[in-house]
Design an enzyme around this catalytic site. Sequence first.
Site, PDB file in Angstrom:
ATOM      1  CG  PHE A  65      -2.203   0.721   1.086  1.00  0.00           C
ATOM      2  CD1 PHE A  65      -3.051   0.522   0.002  1.00  0.00           C
ATOM      3  CD2 PHE A  65      -2.576   1.655   2.051  1.00  0.00           C
ATOM      4  CE1 PHE A  65      -4.235   1.231  -0.122  1.00  0.00           C
ATOM      5  CE2 PHE A  65      -3.762   2.367   1.937  1.00  0.00           C
ATOM      6  CZ  PHE A  65      -4.589   2.149   0.840  1.00  0.00           C
ATOM      7  CD  GLU A  86       0.563  -2.969 -20.316  1.00  0.00           C
ATOM      8  OE1 GLU A  86       1.790  -2.834 -20.462  1.00  0.00           O
ATOM      9  OE2 GLU A  86      -0.131  -3.601 -21.138  1.00  0.00           O
ATOM     10  CB  VAL A 119       8.025  -2.932 -18.835  1.00  0.00           C
ATOM     11  CG1 VAL A 119       8.968  -2.207 -19.789  1.00  0.00           C
ATOM     12  CG2 VAL A 119       8.706  -4.201 -18.307  1.00  0.00           C
ATOM     13  N   GLY A 138      11.693  11.308  -6.379  1.00  0.00           N
ATOM     14  CA  GLY A 138      11.041  10.015  -6.138  1.00  0.00           C
ATOM     15  C   GLY A 138      11.163   9.038  -7.286  1.00  0.00           C
ATOM     16  CD  GLU A 188      13.192   0.932  -8.378  1.00  0.00           C
ATOM     17  OE1 GLU A 188      12.704   0.058  -7.667  1.00  0.00           O
ATOM     18  OE2 GLU A 188      12.517   1.613  -9.171  1.00  0.00           O
ATOM     19  CG  ASP A 212      14.455  -0.242 -12.736  1.00  0.00           C
ATOM     20  OD1 ASP A 212      13.492  -0.743 -12.131  1.00  0.00           O
ATOM     21  OD2 ASP A 212      14.320   0.563 -13.679  1.00  0.00           O
ATOM     22  CE  LYS A 263      11.598  -0.433 -15.101  1.00  0.00           C
ATOM     23  NZ  LYS A 263      12.023   0.961 -14.916  1.00  0.00           N
ATOM     24  N   GLY A 286       6.052   9.362 -10.852  1.00  0.00           N
ATOM     25  CA  GLY A 286       5.065   8.735 -11.722  1.00  0.00           C
ATOM     26  C   GLY A 286       4.198   7.660 -11.119  1.00  0.00           C
TER      27      GLY A 286
HETATM   28  N1  HSE Z   1      13.556   3.534 -10.703  1.00  0.00           N
HETATM   29  C1  HSE Z   1      12.746   3.331 -11.875  1.00  0.00           C
HETATM   30  C2  HSE Z   1      13.295   4.180 -12.989  1.00  0.00           C
HETATM   31  C3  HSE Z   1      11.325   3.676 -11.585  1.00  0.00           C
HETATM   32  O1  HSE Z   1      14.106   5.082 -12.694  1.00  0.00           O
HETATM   33  O2  HSE Z   1      12.942   3.984 -14.144  1.00  0.00           O
HETATM   34  C4  HSE Z   1      10.373   3.156 -12.609  1.00  0.00           C
HETATM   35  O3  HSE Z   1      10.412   1.744 -12.751  1.00  0.00           O
END
Ligand code: HSE
Length: 346
Positions: free
Chosen positions: A10, A152, A155, A209, A212, A223, A227, A329
């Site tokens: 959450f 969805e 990625v 923000g 990660e 990351d 993906k 986002g």
């Molecule tokens: N830390 C990731 C990025 C966030 O910078 O793309 C989105 O997955």
Amino acid sequence: MHYNLAFIGFGNVARSLAKLLIRKQAILKSKYGVTFAFTGISTGRHGFAVNPNGLDIEKALELVESGKDISALNDSPFPITNSLEVIQHSSADFMFENSPVNTQTGQPALDHIRTALKLGMHVSTANKGPVVHGYRELIALAKAQGKIFRHESAVMGGAPVFSVLREAFPLAELESFKGILNATTNVILSRMEDGETYEQALAYAQKIGLAETDPTNDVDGWDAAIKVAALVTVLWDTPMTPQAVNPTGVRGITPEMIAQAKRENKRYKLVCSAEKINGEIKASVSPQLVDSTSPLYGMMNSSTGVTFRTDVILDYSIVLSEKPGLTGGPEETAYGLFADFVNVVK
Ligand code: HSE
């Protein structure tokens, strides 16, 4: 049709999803006859609550956003002490899995999803871990249960990627894809081009923000690698782990290298790519120099995008543009989960 919803995790994304569901409640009912109630919530640090008759979601949001515990909202005859108990006692029809990503094993998200599917729930997740570590198993389990497993948002946030390839390219053969899938490193490389140090640029990505919780995952390419692995796993139905992608991150890119590239009208980008040649898939994540002829050259700051090459449509690109005032986002990622829900229930 009425759906009870369980939220496992959450954080920012899940709470944005709850708000989006509330905002779209009337149109969901008028257009598709769909109603819903929030019947289970599992948080990382603010407790657990189930109520098969529907939790007070506004109160749950208020409590978590002011740092308080939601356990007082629990309406089961016994205390609920973990995520699996929330799933088991929520009487949910649809489970949203948004626990933190575990790139190594996909746990505990994998067990959350297995449990929900076995109990007859549809599942949507923004979590890349279970996609790369359990895709075939979860799709097979969902099918056996007559339910649907969707991902969805895993990625490119809420930008439709998996559904576009699945729904809009029937019997097309994917040959390759190439793009920028990590926004944090793109922000770092863009801001270093404007004269910031690596540390300043990373601090900015953290402040808005985007990075990660552990930014190592961004700057060392993990990351991006997970993906790429998720796209390979799903789009070619070929399991691939981030470890197999073996990424190179951006720590080795110095201000001098960036300045030199700029003098040559080039830029470094953390390029994510995969191609299938004679049945063999090669995937990579590494910083590469691109010039203005590349579609990646103009993708600056938090923009991300990917170009798919197929045997029928040569190059098909999906770009998620930078948004002014971006704060990581979560709303966009929440939309991907919402879209999964609507596409499953409509
Ligand atoms: N830390 C990731 C990025 C966030 O910078 O793309 C989105 O997955």
